[in-house]
Design an enzyme around this catalytic site. Structure first.
Site, PDB file in Angstrom:
ATOM      1  N   PHE A 121      34.226 -20.728  64.517  1.00  0.00           N
ATOM      2  CA  PHE A 121      33.816 -20.834  63.118  1.00  0.00           C
ATOM      3  C   PHE A 121      32.447 -20.199  62.971  1.00  0.00           C
ATOM      4  CE2 PHE A 121      35.019 -23.603  59.351  1.00  0.00           C
ATOM      5  CZ  PHE A 121      36.374 -23.350  59.430  1.00  0.00           C
ATOM      6  N   GLN A 234      25.337 -23.907  48.652  1.00  0.00           N
ATOM      7  CA  GLN A 234      26.027 -22.947  49.517  1.00  0.00           C
ATOM      8  C   GLN A 234      27.029 -22.085  48.755  1.00  0.00           C
ATOM      9  OE1 GLN A 234      28.882 -24.162  52.924  1.00  0.00           O
ATOM     10  NE2 GLN A 234      27.134 -23.188  53.888  1.00  0.00           N
ATOM     11  N   HIS A 236      30.114 -19.597  49.502  1.00  0.00           N
ATOM     12  CA  HIS A 236      31.055 -19.229  50.568  1.00  0.00           C
ATOM     13  C   HIS A 236      31.411 -17.756  50.402  1.00  0.00           C
ATOM     14  CE1 HIS A 236      34.516 -19.268  53.215  1.00  0.00           C
ATOM     15  NE2 HIS A 236      34.255 -20.507  53.551  1.00  0.00           N
ATOM     16  N   LEU A 246      39.277 -21.132  47.551  1.00  0.00           N
ATOM     17  CA  LEU A 246      38.721 -20.848  48.875  1.00  0.00           C
ATOM     18  C   LEU A 246      39.727 -20.168  49.801  1.00  0.00           C
ATOM     19  CD1 LEU A 246      36.231 -21.354  50.759  1.00  0.00           C
ATOM     20  CD2 LEU A 246      37.553 -23.238  51.679  1.00  0.00           C
ATOM     21  N   GLU A 249      37.054 -20.068  56.188  1.00  0.00           N
ATOM     22  CA  GLU A 249      36.357 -19.343  57.250  1.00  0.00           C
ATOM     23  C   GLU A 249      37.248 -19.258  58.504  1.00  0.00           C
ATOM     24  OE1 GLU A 249      32.034 -20.015  57.377  1.00  0.00           O
ATOM     25  OE2 GLU A 249      32.471 -20.937  59.307  1.00  0.00           O
ATOM     26  N   ARG A 280      27.206 -18.648  56.788  1.00  0.00           N
ATOM     27  CA  ARG A 280      27.710 -18.319  55.449  1.00  0.00           C
ATOM     28  C   ARG A 280      26.664 -17.661  54.552  1.00  0.00           C
ATOM     29  NH1 ARG A 280      31.415 -23.706  54.499  1.00  0.00           N
ATOM     30  NH2 ARG A 280      32.985 -23.000  55.966  1.00  0.00           N
ATOM     31  N   HIS A 345      30.193 -23.210  46.835  1.00  0.00           N
ATOM     32  CA  HIS A 345      31.130 -23.948  47.684  1.00  0.00           C
ATOM     33  C   HIS A 345      30.681 -25.355  48.040  1.00  0.00           C
ATOM     34  CE1 HIS A 345      34.259 -24.590  50.588  1.00  0.00           C
ATOM     35  NE2 HIS A 345      33.418 -24.676  51.598  1.00  0.00           N
ATOM     36  N   ARG A 380      24.702 -25.282  55.440  1.00  0.00           N
ATOM     37  CA  ARG A 380      25.657 -26.053  56.241  1.00  0.00           C
ATOM     38  C   ARG A 380      26.548 -25.119  57.050  1.00  0.00           C
ATOM     39  NH1 ARG A 380      31.221 -27.730  55.567  1.00  0.00           N
ATOM     40  NH2 ARG A 380      31.398 -26.627  53.592  1.00  0.00           N
TER      41      ARG A 380
HETATM   42  C1  LIG Z   1      38.141 -25.850  49.064  1.00  0.00           C
HETATM   43  C2  LIG Z   1      37.247 -26.546  50.052  1.00  0.00           C
HETATM   44  C3  LIG Z   1      37.514 -26.460  51.398  1.00  0.00           C
HETATM   45  C4  LIG Z   1      36.691 -27.105  52.320  1.00  0.00           C
HETATM   46  N1  LIG Z   1      36.969 -26.988  53.649  1.00  0.00           N
HETATM   47  C5  LIG Z   1      36.185 -27.628  54.548  1.00  0.00           C
HETATM   48  C6  LIG Z   1      36.473 -27.561  55.932  1.00  0.00           C
HETATM   49  O1  LIG Z   1      37.452 -26.956  56.359  1.00  0.00           O
HETATM   50  N2  LIG Z   1      35.644 -28.190  56.787  1.00  0.00           N
HETATM   51  C7  LIG Z   1      34.561 -28.915  56.363  1.00  0.00           C
HETATM   52  O2  LIG Z   1      33.860 -29.481  57.185  1.00  0.00           O
HETATM   53  N3  LIG Z   1      34.280 -29.006  55.045  1.00  0.00           N
HETATM   54  C8  LIG Z   1      35.073 -28.393  54.133  1.00  0.00           C
HETATM   55  N4  LIG Z   1      34.775 -28.495  52.807  1.00  0.00           N
HETATM   56  C9  LIG Z   1      33.751 -29.449  52.365  1.00  0.00           C
HETATM   57  C10 LIG Z   1      34.318 -30.864  52.429  1.00  0.00           C
HETATM   58  O3  LIG Z   1      35.686 -30.847  52.158  1.00  0.00           O
HETATM   59  C11 LIG Z   1      33.648 -31.817  51.441  1.00  0.00           C
HETATM   60  O4  LIG Z   1      32.262 -31.710  51.556  1.00  0.00           O
HETATM   61  C12 LIG Z   1      34.041 -33.257  51.717  1.00  0.00           C
HETATM   62  O5  LIG Z   1      35.443 -33.395  51.784  1.00  0.00           O
HETATM   63  C13 LIG Z   1      33.469 -34.198  50.668  1.00  0.00           C
HETATM   64  O6  LIG Z   1      33.982 -35.482  50.883  1.00  0.00           O
HETATM   65  P1  LIG Z   1      33.410 -36.725  50.100  1.00  0.00           P
HETATM   66  O7  LIG Z   1      34.167 -37.907  50.590  1.00  0.00           O
HETATM   67  O8  LIG Z   1      31.942 -36.757  50.227  1.00  0.00           O
HETATM   68  O9  LIG Z   1      33.738 -36.436  48.576  1.00  0.00           O
HETATM   69  P2  LIG Z   1      35.099 -35.998  47.824  1.00  0.00           P
HETATM   70  O10 LIG Z   1      36.234 -35.783  48.728  1.00  0.00           O
HETATM   71  O11 LIG Z   1      34.719 -34.906  46.911  1.00  0.00           O
HETATM   72  O12 LIG Z   1      35.448 -37.300  46.986  1.00  0.00           O
HETATM   73  C14 LIG Z   1      34.656 -37.729  45.905  1.00  0.00           C
HETATM   74  C15 LIG Z   1      35.278 -38.974  45.315  1.00  0.00           C
HETATM   75  O13 LIG Z   1      34.393 -39.536  44.356  1.00  0.00           O
HETATM   76  C16 LIG Z   1      35.107 -39.889  43.200  1.00  0.00           C
HETATM   77  N5  LIG Z   1      34.174 -39.800  42.062  1.00  0.00           N
HETATM   78  C17 LIG Z   1      33.301 -38.824  41.770  1.00  0.00           C
HETATM   79  N6  LIG Z   1      32.656 -39.107  40.618  1.00  0.00           N
HETATM   80  C18 LIG Z   1      33.129 -40.285  40.196  1.00  0.00           C
HETATM   81  C19 LIG Z   1      32.884 -41.107  39.056  1.00  0.00           C
HETATM   82  N7  LIG Z   1      32.009 -40.778  38.116  1.00  0.00           N
HETATM   83  N8  LIG Z   1      33.581 -42.258  38.937  1.00  0.00           N
HETATM   84  C20 LIG Z   1      34.505 -42.627  39.854  1.00  0.00           C
HETATM   85  N9  LIG Z   1      34.782 -41.876  40.941  1.00  0.00           N
HETATM   86  C21 LIG Z   1      34.106 -40.741  41.105  1.00  0.00           C
HETATM   87  C22 LIG Z   1      36.240 -38.895  43.116  1.00  0.00           C
HETATM   88  O14 LIG Z   1      37.310 -39.414  42.376  1.00  0.00           O
HETATM   89  C23 LIG Z   1      36.604 -38.742  44.597  1.00  0.00           C
HETATM   90  O15 LIG Z   1      37.497 -39.754  44.975  1.00  0.00           O
HETATM   91  C24 LIG Z   1      35.586 -27.853  51.872  1.00  0.00           C
HETATM   92  C25 LIG Z   1      35.322 -27.947  50.523  1.00  0.00           C
HETATM   93  C26 LIG Z   1      36.128 -27.278  49.618  1.00  0.00           C
HETATM   94  C27 LIG Z   1      35.771 -27.359  48.157  1.00  0.00           C
END
Ligand SMILES: Cc1cc2nc3c(=O)[nH]c(=O)nc-3n(C[C@H](O)[C@H](O)[C@H](O)COP(=O)(O)OP(=O)(O)OC[C@H]3O[C@@H](n4cnc5c(N)ncnc54)[C@H](O)[C@@H]3O)c2cc1C
Length: 567
Positions: A121, A234, A236, A246, A249, A280, A345, A380
């Site tokens: 990666f 960031q 991407h 997306l 990578e 990135r 991203h 990141r």
């Molecule tokens: C397309 C894409 C691909 C990615 N691929 C990778 C990868 O391969 N490897 C890697 O390490 N990282 C990757 N990332 C980054 C990584 O996926 C995210 O940073 C990570 O999953 C975030 O997880 P989280 O639990 O912090 O938040 P999220 O999964 O974003 O969850 C947020 C939660 O908060 C809730 N929420 C938000 N606001 C409110 C509100 N006002 N009221 C109630 N609920 C709310 C939402 O409903 C959701 O359930 C990727 C990101 C993207 C966008």
């Protein structure tokens, strides 16, 4: 209605669900609030994988990976802005976290010998990224959700967090809108954990889900917590041209290469050693330069070429990418190149927390993308965010479990007052018959942020963009939604989101203008060098009497000395 739970977890992504499992297993009553069904959280979209120094695939010269190598790459990737104690903790915890997920049910891709597969990666010195084809987040989130259902953990689905309730300096719960009925509910808790993800949607070209609007961070700021390192956004390198979906990578990890319009592998000129697998920020800037100097295709895109990988590898390792390219660009990567451009991203900045995930407000915690602990610093590395969510989902839950043992529920008064206030506010918003258009303001904000605070930044343009954001903030109270119903009023949710997004936009703007240097993702054409004397420090933002203030705090250095960052 007021609900009572020991711990309220806001967010049903990987961070929130991992924390919920830990809290339940400790015998506490935790509940999850999520504005969408947990399985629609952005974590589900993660493609490429999760980093851990399992050492299942040897590096160059047969050398085995170690957590120290992982930590070194992470600190270097962060342009030395990450806190090294947090990085060390995350990298040490990584191998057991991948194994833990596997024991819970995650189906990792395998090597011939049966061990968990690892792919190269960006910015990583070893093949370190564990993956489930190119659907890693999907796999991991379903695993945690199934475990949660098995433990009968309550979920308030399609409930939208509207405020954090602070009583005598302590967070005692929150209010949330039941989107279905339009009713404001109160939640009383001994601790509240924010796991609300990133705020990428303040930009117009983003890989993020439409729900990634950052309320955890904006409401924490309003409640009196601080935000940290908000200028580091960031971009991407490879998002699909046109839709900005997306293209992982992992596609370059498997051997894909970037080409300009002269069919040249241009990264050779920018990062001679690591080329298409440099960090990135480095690749996104190189692409901007190729575009600016006329070596991209009209409209500003370049090509990602996977054809030489052959049909078998593409079908096995990158099935999701192939599907996305075919469905959204009409291109089959087995036969054609994929048109790509950089896009927003990930949000490196977020709610300032210490090692245990505690904010400056007792009773309020944050973890995952909405927090800044800080393991990513100014940039990141791919694969480190999924890792962060699961590691710190667990560790912050442990801290909460320890802290709440001495905390009792207080009286309901402050929650009731917050519910009444929110109800009045919503009534007022819905009652406006004539006014400005919400979506025009949202569009103007995303356009302004991309123009002023994109990959390349410069003082005057940033200042003008900040003025525009301030103007949009003033327009907001004049918005009319043209829908005064309480039930299922999505326009109301978009309005509440926009309020917070404009605040976060201002935080990004003020932090970026104040940092007069270039570091990681924050590149200033007027200050192109890194300045460790003046700016080896974290930016803090707080909000008092509607005024945002910028201050700083030191970076925690450790075992890695500062170096010039070359790839
Ligand atoms: C397309 C894409 C691909 C990615 N691929 C990778 C990868 O391969 N490897 C890697 O390490 N990282 C990757 N990332 C980054 C990584 O996926 C995210 O940073 C990570 O999953 C975030 O997880 P989280 O639990 O912090 O938040 P999220 O999964 O974003 O969850 C947020 C939660 O908060 C809730 N929420 C938000 N606001 C409110 C509100 N006002 N009221 C109630 N609920 C709310 C939402 O409903 C959701 O359930 C990727 C990101 C993207 C966008």
């Amino acid at each position: 209605m007021i609900h009572h739970h020991d711990v309220i977890i806001i967010g049903g992504g990987l961070t929130g669900l991992r924390a919920a499992l830990q809290i339940k297993d400790a015998g506490l009553d935790g509940a999850v609030i999520s504005k969408v069904h947990p399985l629609r959280s952005h974590s589900v979209a993660a493609q490429g994988g999760m980093n851990a120094s399992l050492g299942n695939v040897e590096g160059e010269g047969g050398v085995k990976d170690s957590w120290k190598n992982h930590a070194y790459d992470t600190v270097k990737g962060s342009d030395y802005l990450a806190d090294q104690d947090a990085v060390e903790l995350m990298c040490r915890e990584a191998p057991r976290t991948v194994i833990e997920l596997e024991h819970m049910g995650t189906v990792w891709s395998r090597l011939e010998n049966g061990k968990i597969a690892q792919r190269p990666f960006g910015g990583a010195g070893f093949p370190r990224t564990c993956y489930a084809a190119d659907r890693t987040g999907h796999n991991a989130l379903h695993t945690l959700y199934e475990n949660m259902v098995g433990r009968e953990i309550p979920v308030y689905e399609e409930f939208y967090l509207t405020s954090l309730v602070i009583d005598e300096g302590r967070c005692v719960g929150c209010t949330a809108l039941d989107i279905m009925t339009g009713e404001v509910h109160g939640f009383q808790a001994r601790a509240v954990l924010l796991a609300t993800g990133g705020f990428g949607r303040i930009y117009d070209r983003s890989t993020n889900a439409l729900i990634n609007t950052g309320e955890g961070a904006s409401l924490a700021l309003e409640a009196g917590a601080q935000l940290k390192d908000m200028e580091f956004v960031q971009f991407h390198p490879t998002t699909l041209y046109g839709t900005n979906i997306l293209i992982t990578e992992g596609a370059r990890g498997e051997g894909g290469i970037l080409l300009n319009k002269d069919e040249k592998r241009f990264m050779e000129g920018y990062a001679p050693r690591t080329r298409d697998l440099a960090a990135r920020d480095v690749i996104s800037r190189a692409m901007e330069q190729e575009i600016a100097e006329g070596r991209a295709y009209p409209g500003g895109y370049l090509y990602l070429d996977l054809r030489h990988l052959g049909p078998d590898k593409i079908r096995e390792r990158l099935p999701g990418i192939r599907q996305i390219a075919m469905d959204f660009a009409g291109v089959d990567p087995i036969e054609e190149k994929i048109p790509v451009q950089p896009g927003q991203h990930y949000s490196m900045g977020g709610v300032d927390v210490g090692m245990g995930g505690a904010t400056s407000i007792p009773g309020l915690y944050a973890a995952g993308e909405c927090a800044c602990i800080s393991v990513h610093g100014a940039n990141r590395l791919g694969g480190n965010s999924l890792l962060e969510t699961v590691v710190f989902g667990r560790l912050v839950a442990d801290k909460i479990i320890e802290d709440v043992s001495s905390i009792n529920f207080t009286e309901e008064g402050p929650i009731k007052t917050a519910m009444i206030n929110m109800d009045i506010k919503i009534g007022d918003i819905l009652g406006r018959e004539e006014g400005e258009n919400l979506f025009q303001i949202r569009e103007a904000m995303t356009r302004t942020m991309s123009q002023g605070f994109g990959i390349l930044r410069e003082k005057q343009e940033m200042q003008e963009s900040l003025q525009e954001i301030k103007k949009l903030q003033k327009q907001l109270p004049r918005v009319s939604l043209q829908n005064s119903k309480r039930e299922l009023n999505q326009a109301l949710v978009r309005f509440l989101e926009l309020e917070g997004m404009l605040l976060l936009s201002e935080a990004v703007a003020r932090s970026a203008i104040a940092r007069e240097e270039s570091r990681g993702s924050h590149f200033r054409t007027d200050y192109p060098g890194r300045d460790d004397v003046k700016f080896l420090k974290h930016t803090l933002i707080d909000l008092k009497d509607d005024e945002m203030r910028v201050s700083y705090k030191p970076v925690k250095l450790g075992m890695f000395e500062l170096e010039e960052r070359v790839y």
